[in-house]
Design an enzyme around this catalytic site. Sequence first.
Site, PDB file in Angstrom:
ATOM      1  N   GLU A  61      -1.885   5.683  16.227  1.00  0.00           N
ATOM      2  CA  GLU A  61      -1.308   6.999  16.499  1.00  0.00           C
ATOM      3  C   GLU A  61       0.008   7.198  15.733  1.00  0.00           C
ATOM      4  OE1 GLU A  61      -3.981   5.771  19.752  1.00  0.00           O
ATOM      5  OE2 GLU A  61      -2.290   4.814  18.742  1.00  0.00           O
ATOM      6  N   PRO A 270      -7.025  -8.944  11.170  1.00  0.00           N
ATOM      7  CA  PRO A 270      -7.260  -8.639  12.591  1.00  0.00           C
ATOM      8  C   PRO A 270      -6.389  -7.471  13.041  1.00  0.00           C
ATOM      9  CG  PRO A 270      -6.933 -10.993  12.248  1.00  0.00           C
ATOM     10  CD  PRO A 270      -6.537 -10.309  10.981  1.00  0.00           C
ATOM     11  N   ARG A 271      -6.918  -6.661  13.930  1.00  0.00           N
ATOM     12  CA  ARG A 271      -6.171  -5.490  14.389  1.00  0.00           C
ATOM     13  C   ARG A 271      -4.961  -5.880  15.222  1.00  0.00           C
ATOM     14  NH1 ARG A 271      -5.970  -0.241  14.714  1.00  0.00           N
ATOM     15  NH2 ARG A 271      -5.423   0.860  16.622  1.00  0.00           N
ATOM     16  N   GLY A 314       2.268  -3.491   8.914  1.00  0.00           N
ATOM     17  CA  GLY A 314       2.632  -2.348   8.085  1.00  0.00           C
ATOM     18  C   GLY A 314       2.144  -2.414   6.653  1.00  0.00           C
ATOM     19  N   GLU A 315       1.174  -3.309   6.347  1.00  0.00           N
ATOM     20  CA  GLU A 315       0.703  -3.433   4.974  1.00  0.00           C
ATOM     21  C   GLU A 315      -0.765  -3.053   4.811  1.00  0.00           C
ATOM     22  OE1 GLU A 315       3.716  -6.725   3.035  1.00  0.00           O
ATOM     23  OE2 GLU A 315       1.640  -7.315   3.429  1.00  0.00           O
ATOM     24  N   ASN A 339     -10.265   4.012  12.153  1.00  0.00           N
ATOM     25  CA  ASN A 339     -10.131   5.107  11.200  1.00  0.00           C
ATOM     26  C   ASN A 339     -10.526   4.659   9.789  1.00  0.00           C
ATOM     27  OD1 ASN A 339      -9.248   7.323   9.731  1.00  0.00           O
ATOM     28  ND2 ASN A 339      -7.139   6.598   9.690  1.00  0.00           N
ATOM     29  N   LEU A 340     -11.464   5.389   9.178  1.00  0.00           N
ATOM     30  CA  LEU A 340     -11.885   5.059   7.814  1.00  0.00           C
ATOM     31  C   LEU A 340     -11.231   5.946   6.759  1.00  0.00           C
ATOM     32  CD1 LEU A 340     -13.969   7.498   6.956  1.00  0.00           C
ATOM     33  CD2 LEU A 340     -15.636   6.155   8.197  1.00  0.00           C
ATOM     34  N   ILE A 341     -10.323   6.814   7.171  1.00  0.00           N
ATOM     35  CA  ILE A 341      -9.722   7.767   6.238  1.00  0.00           C
ATOM     36  C   ILE A 341      -8.831   7.064   5.215  1.00  0.00           C
ATOM     37  CG2 ILE A 341      -8.155   9.743   6.040  1.00  0.00           C
ATOM     38  CD1 ILE A 341      -9.221  10.661   8.794  1.00  0.00           C
ATOM     39  N   GLU A 342      -8.104   6.030   5.640  1.00  0.00           N
ATOM     40  CA  GLU A 342      -7.167   5.370   4.733  1.00  0.00           C
ATOM     41  C   GLU A 342      -7.874   4.752   3.516  1.00  0.00           C
ATOM     42  OE1 GLU A 342      -4.708   2.773   7.004  1.00  0.00           O
ATOM     43  OE2 GLU A 342      -3.611   4.400   7.960  1.00  0.00           O
TER      44      GLU A 342
END
Length: 424
Positions: A61, A270-271, A314-315, A339-342
Amino acid sequence: MRVLYSLMWWLALPLVLTRLWLRGRQEPGYRQHWGERLGFYGRATPAAGPVLWVHAVSVGETRAAEPLIDALLAEYPQSRIILTHMTPTGRATGKALFAKHGERLQQSYLPYDTGSMVSRFIRHFQPQVCILMETEVWPNLIAVCNARSVPVVLANARLSERSLRKASRLGALLLNAARGISLVAAQTDADARRIRSLGVERVEITGSIKFDVVVPEAALAIGAALRSAIGQRPVLLCASTREGEEELILSAFTAARAALPADILLLIVPRHPQRFDEVEKMIAAHGLQVQRRSQLALEGGQLQADVLLGDSMGEMFAYYAACDVAFVGGSLQPLGGQNLIEPAALGKPVLIGQHTFNFELVSEDALAAGGAQRITDAADLMSAAAHLLNDSSARAAMGQNALSFANQHRGATRRTLALLKDLV
């Protein structure tokens, strides 16, 4: 119902704080700033201009909020933003993304959802508007904002059928809260329809703000340096993987080595950072040589490991920039996907699993555009990756389709900003 809900919060508070302390053993950030979670912020400083409150619960988010926050600060140059989170990783992501704004952006944890804690937050910061990102609905927060004439906006809003069923079970508590929302900027027509069924009066369709994300130059530079350290080796990135997925991926990877390029590098991110050590041991148990990103020198030498473990914060853009093919995790198991947008915005071919119900429409649109491919299981993931890594033309065409798909859906930030003008 709200009185009962508040009572339950107070009764549960000792358990909540105990859990916070225990989580702090793996993530020290959970043991910091406890006063903010309880609604204590020290002496208030008079605001130099209007205060806009944006709440982004965690990493996803926070990253999604970046285009909107940048646009708000540009549109209202006298304003400042108080950005709240619920997780330390969300806060760390916000610190990295928004340091460029200096004192115009302040971060805090969201207070727990009791009337007194939320009231102290609003008295301290005196926001003109409350903007909740995506799916955050807190009954007491909304009630206090309504009582103090602070408009509540749900931005970049999404609501799956599964979430709607869960919300319906909360009955009057959630319905009353939903009716207190001044404006919902929904991602899709289906999201808008489901949100209207909760009783929200004003729901507009703006699209997803995530399409408007600007890839930071610094991330591209790190990605280029990472790629240089990797050399010419083809890279399969498995991004935002969740518990249970890495074992499936590693087993399939070892079984498919003959079909994959001989010098392939598997990059796993990993998330959740608390799982980095666990995943490193898992990789070693498969007989694979592992290198941690945090211990990798980007200058000089070539990466020799079989697997690179992305253990940095952050990478993610840098990892996407450095890869050839990207699998987006959370979709091999019934977890809803990520999210697959990136990766699409960077022109990377995207692979996704069967379980993408949290991003249903964007996934289907990406598939229809030819920028993504759905795989059935981990073995199919390796088969699809082998085809793309061995066929540069197919890989380039799919990457171009992904980029075109991302570019066609931009503009949600501008549309959301136009709706907010009536409230700010």
